[in-house]
Design an enzyme around this catalytic site. Structure first.
Site, PDB file in Angstrom:
ATOM      1  N   CYS A  54      -5.024 -40.755  -3.010  1.00 23.79           N
ATOM      2  CA  CYS A  54      -4.163 -40.619  -4.031  1.00 23.79           C
ATOM      3  C   CYS A  54      -3.089 -39.337  -3.882  1.00 23.79           C
ATOM      4  O   CYS A  54      -3.404 -38.262  -3.366  1.00 23.79           O
ATOM      5  CB  CYS A  54      -4.560 -40.696  -5.330  1.00 23.79           C
ATOM      6  N   ARG A  67       0.578 -41.111   0.534  1.00 23.97           N
ATOM      7  CA  ARG A  67      -0.853 -41.030  -0.013  1.00 23.97           C
ATOM      8  C   ARG A  67      -1.495 -41.961  -0.276  1.00 23.97           C
ATOM      9  O   ARG A  67      -2.823 -42.062  -0.423  1.00 23.97           O
ATOM     10  CB  ARG A  67      -0.840 -39.595  -0.848  1.00 23.97           C
ATOM     11  N   TRP A  88      -4.763 -44.678  -3.856  1.00 24.71           N
ATOM     12  CA  TRP A  88      -5.343 -45.314  -2.749  1.00 24.71           C
ATOM     13  C   TRP A  88      -6.817 -45.578  -2.956  1.00 24.71           C
ATOM     14  O   TRP A  88      -7.606 -44.417  -3.229  1.00 24.71           O
ATOM     15  CB  TRP A  88      -5.089 -44.635  -1.322  1.00 24.71           C
ATOM     16  N   ASN A 148      -7.331 -36.819  -7.827  1.00 27.48           N
ATOM     17  CA  ASN A 148      -7.444 -37.088  -6.411  1.00 27.48           C
ATOM     18  C   ASN A 148      -8.617 -36.741  -6.177  1.00 27.48           C
ATOM     19  O   ASN A 148      -8.954 -35.737  -6.276  1.00 27.48           O
ATOM     20  CB  ASN A 148      -6.058 -36.413  -5.778  1.00 27.48           C
ATOM     21  N   GLY A 149      -9.546 -37.653  -5.602  1.00 27.40           N
ATOM     22  CA  GLY A 149     -10.526 -36.913  -4.839  1.00 27.40           C
ATOM     23  C   GLY A 149     -11.733 -38.074  -5.303  1.00 27.40           C
ATOM     24  O   GLY A 149     -11.596 -39.198  -5.858  1.00 27.40           O
ATOM     25  N   GLU A 192      -4.940 -43.913  22.090  1.00 29.63           N
ATOM     26  CA  GLU A 192      -3.649 -43.946  20.876  1.00 29.63           C
ATOM     27  C   GLU A 192      -2.573 -45.040  20.991  1.00 29.63           C
ATOM     28  O   GLU A 192      -2.181 -45.290  19.898  1.00 29.63           O
ATOM     29  CB  GLU A 192      -3.014 -42.424  21.228  1.00 29.63           C
ATOM     30  N   LYS A 238      -1.999 -47.024  17.265  1.00 25.97           N
ATOM     31  CA  LYS A 238      -0.813 -47.308  16.883  1.00 25.97           C
ATOM     32  C   LYS A 238      -0.397 -48.617  16.642  1.00 25.97           C
ATOM     33  O   LYS A 238       0.031 -48.936  15.458  1.00 25.97           O
ATOM     34  CB  LYS A 238       0.303 -46.699  17.641  1.00 25.97           C
ATOM     35  N   GLU A 259      -2.935 -50.252  13.602  1.00 22.14           N
ATOM     36  CA  GLU A 259      -2.752 -49.594  12.201  1.00 22.14           C
ATOM     37  C   GLU A 259      -1.529 -50.220  11.628  1.00 22.14           C
ATOM     38  O   GLU A 259      -1.479 -50.247  10.371  1.00 22.14           O
ATOM     39  CB  GLU A 259      -2.787 -48.133  12.215  1.00 22.14           C
ATOM     40  N   HIS A 293     -17.161 -53.536  33.276  1.00 23.31           N
ATOM     41  CA  HIS A 293     -18.480 -53.560  32.716  1.00 23.31           C
ATOM     42  C   HIS A 293     -18.572 -54.226  31.288  1.00 23.31           C
ATOM     43  O   HIS A 293     -19.635 -53.880  30.509  1.00 23.31           O
ATOM     44  CB  HIS A 293     -18.915 -51.923  32.283  1.00 23.31           C
ATOM     45  N   LYS A 311      -1.853 -41.507   4.078  1.00 27.61           N
ATOM     46  CA  LYS A 311      -1.338 -40.412   5.116  1.00 27.61           C
ATOM     47  C   LYS A 311      -2.308 -39.076   5.335  1.00 27.61           C
ATOM     48  O   LYS A 311      -2.793 -38.973   6.364  1.00 27.61           O
ATOM     49  CB  LYS A 311       0.117 -39.818   4.775  1.00 27.61           C
TER      50      LYS A 311
END
Ligand code: M6R
Length: 637
Positions: free
Chosen positions: A8, A33, A82, A108-109, A512, A516, A519, A535, A632
């Site tokens: 948040c 956020r 969030w 937030n938390g 990466e 990308k 997500e 393998h 983020k």
């Protein structure tokens, strides 16, 4: 315990101006956020009531809700949420209000012991309206205020401060909080523990927020709240207290220029703009950290630690999450293979609970663009704690942080900081900050190689010379691949799985590239070291599964090409991120990158991969900058 996790963004204002536009402006800047729901609460100066409005989904839904309403108070709080647990419904949106309707809270938390507190309050007859952890806070504050009232304390901000202080002593977990009380209509009380909160100082007014972009339009002078501090804000001033209730006095600081600029320019999405910022990111690094020694003519890296610091280091441990971990993996490759320092990279979330045995003369590096990632900060704190308790000097903590946000928690906590200076990144998918983190590691690797003498001057100069050529090279890549990747996206936007292959220094680039793509496009993608395909993962391949292979001339080039052949033999469509040279004709489609020194190839290979992911997600009509379920900065574990 059932956990409700909320990262948040919070914003809070007190002063003489109308609060609502400031709250909305702040929330717009904090939406990266979290965007599951949003809400505001403002004290009506006439009725001394709290007016609260909340909406599920993005901020725009809240704006629609309040567009016809006259909300004209000057003191208010706002929130963008969030959540990973509990549906993102209106009832769970913040602000949360106590049963009397007089106390409103945004948080937030995570309050880890909320269930226990809730059970107790419910036994006392309090009815809860949400499934959140946060809602215990307004109820607890109201209970404290009633108790303080019996002591005949005045109804003002100072009393609210006492009430909140008493309440937070019972809270376990992490939080940034902002609280309103209708009976103290010009006051705002805020507090933080392991979650960021910054106070912006205006003239006769103050705005608090989880991050600087929410403040930048309002003032350039800020006062970040330190951990476990609590503050009372009124239009007349601020009082800050530490956890021992000692009043704190300190000078405000000026916002870094890069913290202030959030401009999408003419780009459709922030992510595309940020991909296009990368030539400037390279220029910034070259100008800020590379300098030529006038006596020797030799390039040097200007990192803010002295030579002795580097000399004593025998091994390196790096903690990071997500994209920052991938940058750290490239860094680890450079530090070991170029500079000869044994280096290990850890997911910060794993390191916390299974740290390696302590070894002497170790440098611990935390990599976090936001500087707020809870797991990374906790891992660093744990390392500080366990090393500080050792009596032998050789085991004492040596720390470096690599961050984009000097004002962040990590930026303020650690003195050896490499400021990657990429400017605020709004797209949830990290692009230019990854690039800037990579550059920071090149600087570290060069510095260590010079100090330890693991590479001769010629090789070091060659690498530095290649790095100085980056800005035009990246510009060319952007020019070339924006269109080619748009075309590829047209052909591939409906695929279900993609495999990314790389080896050596480019294995982390394969990871990466896959991160990308998944997500922002929600397409399943996985990165593998190319030699590992046979393998197991090769079983996945057929004509429906394209393979993207990073093949840059160097030690493992022939091997990567052979691994690509193996994929082709299973009918996969092969996309190469490679120069046009012998061997790369095997690719069905070549996203060409120039042939350079292998050491710098990750800095080039990542660019077409970022563009390809961007265009696939954009072609699918997805919310590229705010992908579902993500945020983020991940400020909870
Ligand atoms: O702020 P940090 O660099 O610590 O963030 C770490 C990850 O949360 C972050 O890189 C995340 O994986 C991004 N969404 C990647 O694009």
């Amino acid at each position: 315990m059932k956990k409700i996790i909320c990262m948040c963004g919070i914003v809070a204002v007190t002063g003489y101006k109308k609060a609502l536009p400031l709250l909305i402006n702040g929330l717009e800047k904090l939406e990266y956020r979290g965007y599951d729901s949003a809400g505001i609460a403002v004290i009506n100066p006439d009725t001394k009531n709290i007016i609260c409005n909340k909406a599920e989904g993005k901020l725009t839904n809240l704006l629609n809700n309040i567009s016809n309403k006259h909300i004209h108070g000057t003191v208010g709080i706002g929130h963008t949420r969030w959540a990973t647990h509990g549906k993102p419904e209106v009832k769970n949106a913040h602000p949360h209000i106590d049963s009397s309707g007089k106390v409103a809270v945004v948080q937030n938390g995570i309050i880890e012991n909320y269930q226990e507190l809730k059970d107790k309050l419910e036994k006392e007859g309090i009815r809860f309206n949400s499934d959140t952890d946060t809602e215990v806070i307004p109820h607890l504050i109201q209970k404290e205020l009633l108790a303080l009232n019996k002591l005949n304390l005045e109804k003002n901000g100072s009393t609210l401060l006492v009430a909140l202080r008493n309440v937070i002593s019972d809270l376990e977990g992490s939080y940034a909080l902002a609280v309103l009380w209708a009976d103290a209509p010009d006051s705002l009380v805020v507090a933080r523990k392991q979650a960021p909160l910054i106070i912006g100082l205006g003239e006769g007014e103050f705005i608090c927020a989880s991050d600087t972009p929410a403040i930048a339009n309002f003032t350039k002078i800020i006062l970040p709240l330190e951990d476990e501090e609590i503050a009372l804000l009124t239009p007349l001033g601020i009082e800050i207290y530490d956890s021992n209730n000692e009043r704190q006095y300190r000078n405000p600081i000026h916002l870094h220029v890069s913290e202030q600029v959030i401009d999408k320019k003419d780009y459709k999405h922030y992510m595309l703009k940020e991909i296009y910022d990368q030539p400037d990111t390279a220029k910034y690094w070259i100008e800020k950290f590379l300098f030529k020694d006038s006596k020797t003519g030799q390039y040097q890296i200007d990192y803010p630690f002295d030579t002795e610091f580097f000399e004593s280091i025998e091994r390196i441990e790096i903690v990071a999450c997500g994209t920052s971990k991938h940058a750290a993996m490239v860094g680890s490759f450079l530090l070991e293979q170029f500079s000869g320092i044994p280096t290990n990279v850890f997911y910060a979330s794993e390191f916390r609970y299974s740290p390696p045995p302590l070894l002497p003369n170790t440098l611990t590096i935390g990599v976090t663009q936001s500087g707020e990632t809870a797991d990374t900060i906790a891992a660093i704190n744990m390392e500080i704690k366990r090393r500080s308790s050792m009596s032998d000097e050789k085991y004492k903590p040596n720390l470096v942080a690599i961050t984009n946000r000097m004002e962040s928690s990590i930026g303020r906590q650690i003195s050896n900081i490499i400021d990657i200076g990429a400017g605020v990144e709004i797209g949830v998918a990290a692009t230019k900050t990854f690039f800037a983190q990579l550059l920071s590691f090149y600087g570290l690797a060069i510095k260590f190689a010079q100090i330890k003498g693991t590479q001769n001057n010629e090789i070091i100069n060659q690498l530095i010379s290649e790095l100085t050529k980056l800005p035009p090279l990246i510009e060319e890549l952007l020019e070339k691949h924006n269109k080619t990747s748009e075309k590829l996206a047209h052909d591939f936007f409906n695929i279900k799985d993609v495999i990314f292959l790389g080896r050596g220094i480019n294995y982390p680039i394969a990871l990466e590239g896959a991160l990308k793509l998944k997500e922002i496009s929600y397409i399943h993608a996985a990165g593998y070291p190319a030699g590992e395909m046979k393998h197991g993962p090769i079983a996945l391949l057929d004509k429906k599964v394209p393979v993207i292979s990073i093949a840059t001339p160097g030690v493992v080039f022939d091997k990567v090409i052979s691994n690509a052949q193996e994929a082709k033999a299973r009918d996969s469509y092969l996309i190469g991120i490679a120069p046009e040279c012998k061997g790369t004709e095997i690719f069905d489609y070549l996203m060409m990158i120039p042939e350079t020194n292998e050491w710098i190839s990750p800095l080039l290979a990542i660019v077409p991969l970022q563009l390809l992911s961007y265009h696939i997600a954009a072609h699918r009509g997805l919310d590229v900058d705010q992908p579902r379920n993500l945020a983020k900065s991940v400020t909870v574990e």
